[in-house]
Design an enzyme around this catalytic site. Structure first.
Site, PDB file in Angstrom:
ATOM      1  N   TYR A 141     -42.185   5.370 -34.576  1.00 19.96           N
ATOM      2  CA  TYR A 141     -41.503   6.419 -33.819  1.00 19.96           C
ATOM      3  C   TYR A 141     -42.245   7.754 -33.892  1.00 19.96           C
ATOM      4  O   TYR A 141     -42.129   8.574 -32.994  1.00 19.96           O
ATOM      5  CB  TYR A 141     -40.079   6.624 -34.351  1.00 19.96           C
ATOM      6  N   LYS A 192     -43.122  -7.457 -41.311  1.00 23.77           N
ATOM      7  CA  LYS A 192     -43.957  -8.391 -40.558  1.00 23.77           C
ATOM      8  C   LYS A 192     -45.286  -8.445 -41.291  1.00 23.77           C
ATOM      9  O   LYS A 192     -46.367  -8.179 -40.734  1.00 23.77           O
ATOM     10  CB  LYS A 192     -44.087  -7.911 -39.102  1.00 23.77           C
ATOM     11  N   ASP A 224     -38.870 -11.513 -37.341  1.00 31.19           N
ATOM     12  CA  ASP A 224     -38.440 -12.511 -36.350  1.00 31.19           C
ATOM     13  C   ASP A 224     -37.432 -13.478 -36.966  1.00 31.19           C
ATOM     14  O   ASP A 224     -36.391 -13.784 -36.384  1.00 31.19           O
ATOM     15  CB  ASP A 224     -39.656 -13.250 -35.744  1.00 31.19           C
TER      16      ASP A 224
HETATM   17  C1  IPM Z   1     -30.520   4.703 -32.164  1.00 27.54           C
HETATM   18  C2  IPM Z   1     -30.986   4.972 -30.765  1.00 27.54           C
HETATM   19  C3  IPM Z   1     -32.132   5.964 -30.796  1.00 27.54           C
HETATM   20  C4  IPM Z   1     -33.256   5.334 -31.589  1.00 27.54           C
HETATM   21  C5  IPM Z   1     -32.613   6.443 -29.421  1.00 27.54           C
HETATM   22  C6  IPM Z   1     -31.501   7.039 -28.599  1.00 27.54           C
HETATM   23  C7  IPM Z   1     -33.749   7.424 -29.537  1.00 27.54           C
HETATM   24  O1  IPM Z   1     -31.318   3.786 -30.137  1.00 27.54           O
HETATM   25  O2  IPM Z   1     -30.111   5.659 -32.858  1.00 27.54           O
HETATM   26  O3  IPM Z   1     -30.542   3.543 -32.578  1.00 27.54           O
HETATM   27  O4  IPM Z   1     -34.076   4.587 -31.017  1.00 27.54           O
HETATM   28  O5  IPM Z   1     -33.330   5.572 -32.785  1.00 27.54           O
END
Ligand code: IPM
Ligand code: MG
Length: 362
Positions: A141, A192, A224
């Site tokens: 992320y 993984k 998985d």
């Molecule tokens: C979550 C959501 C968020 C994430 C999105 C909205 C950015 O899906 O809190 O699980 O991916 O973390």
């Protein structure tokens, strides 16, 4: 001392579910002497519309100053054409990283009353109680490099980077082991490691940290297989600890074991248990404004906030019990109506919130 709660409703069904959370918090303040004040601010698409950016300085400042943050949901089709760097989701991700909320706790707990609301067989899910511990401020992320570039031949190429430092793995592992000590003393670490070096390191560090917790039994599972096992025999799990993206995916999957994604709360905590609390579901633009959304994931998030940040375990329990009783009484939003022909009172968002408040006051 009065504690400040930052209330960030966001987009889609966010404002509707947040209105019910506010109702419940005001009830706790007025009837149970909970010493709080609520301060609202903009985040996500709502903030983009008003200020041009998804996380305005004023919102971040409030979130930092507040004792806890309550968030609804962000995003929607209206903002999808925007560049990914200024989309509503960046407001949420910005809050997570700016506040250092690395530990995301997502309990997948089946309320017995909802055993027929899940698409899985009752015997598979009865008694289900899993805690997913998701790393929230690292991994793919946030990793660099990221982006879309154009190659010399004119072809485009996209890249994201999954990256973890030992210290990031170690601190989330400790949260998982500490949580397990208060539960059934089992941790399953999901990775993984057969393909990705970054999770080979993940496995090594979790194993090392596990040595400090001899009373907790540690297992490892590839992601998985974990997805399959969650559907096949979910009751084998107690605490699952995993990376940011695997946790995102597995927690949506786990929510269906509990009947609906509208039931799953979450707490995102920093090293001092300051936290942001939000339902795990999104902004559900397709049902926004219809009074259809299930507010219970948000109300259960309020309960987590009472427990972790406001240090009010009795009120947390009171609220959780009120939610259980409302389900026992047969109240159901449309996402959790069982397929067992039971005699349910199908209600909207507001009425569900009212039912919980009535139970709190009873
Ligand atoms: C979550 C959501 C968020 C994430 C999105 C909205 C950015 O899906 O809190 O699980 O991916 O973390
Ligand atoms: Mg998600």
């Amino acid at each position: 001392m009065t504690q400040t709660i930052a209330v960030l409703a966001g987009d889609g069904i966010g404002p509707e579910i947040m209105a019910e959370a506010v109702k419940v918090l005001e009830c706790l303040r007025d009837n149970f002497s909970l010493d709080i004040q609520l301060e609202e601010a903009l985040v996500g698409g709502a903030a983009i519309d008003a200020t041009g950016i998804p996380l305005p300085d004023a919102t971040l400042a409030l979130a930092k100053r507040a004792d806890a943050v309550l968030l609804g949901a962000v995003g929607g089709p209206k903002w999808e054409p925007l560049d990914i760097s200024i989309r509503p989701e960046k407001g949420l991700l910005g809050l997570r990283s700016e506040l250092g909320l690395f530990a995301n706790l997502r309990p997948a707990f089946l309320h017995q009353e909802l055993v027929n609301a899940s698409t899985l067989k009752p015997e598979v899910i009865e008694g289900l109680d899993i805690l997913i511990v998701r790393e929230l401020t690292g991994g793919i992320y946030f990793g660099q490099p990221r982006g879309i570039t154009t190659l010399e031949n004119g072809e485009k190429q996209g890249v994201n980077t999954k990256i973890y430092k030992e210290s990031e793995i170690e601190r989330i592992a400790r949260v998982a082991f500490d949580s397990a000590l208060l539960r059934n003393k089992k941790v399953c670490s999901v990775d993984k490691a057969n393909v990705l070096e970054v999770t080979e390191l993940w496995r090594d560090v979790v194993t090392r940290v596990g040595k400090d917790y001899p009373e907790v039994s540690l297992s490892h599972m590839y992601v998985d297989n974990a997805a399959m096992q969650l559907v096949r025999y979910p009751k084998q799990f107690d605490v699952m600890v995993t990376t940011n993206m695997f946790g995102d995916i597995l927690s949506d999957l786990a929510s269906q074991l509990t009947g609906s994604i509208g039931m799953l709360p979450s707490a995102s905590l920093d090293a001092n248990q300051k936290g942001m609390y939000e339902p795990i579901h999104g902004s559900a633009p397709d049902i926004a404004g219809k009074n259809w959304a299930n507010p219970l994931a948000t109300l259960l998030s309020v309960a987590m906030m009472l427990r972790f940040s406001l240090k009010q375990p009795k009120l947390a329990e009171l609220l959780e019990n009120a939610v259980s009783k409302v389900l026992q009484d047969g109240f159901r939003t449309r996402d959790i109506v069982g397929n067992d022909g039971g005699n349910y009172t199908v209600v909207g968002t507001k009425e569900m919130g009212d039912a919980v408040v009535a139970r709190l006051q009873a």
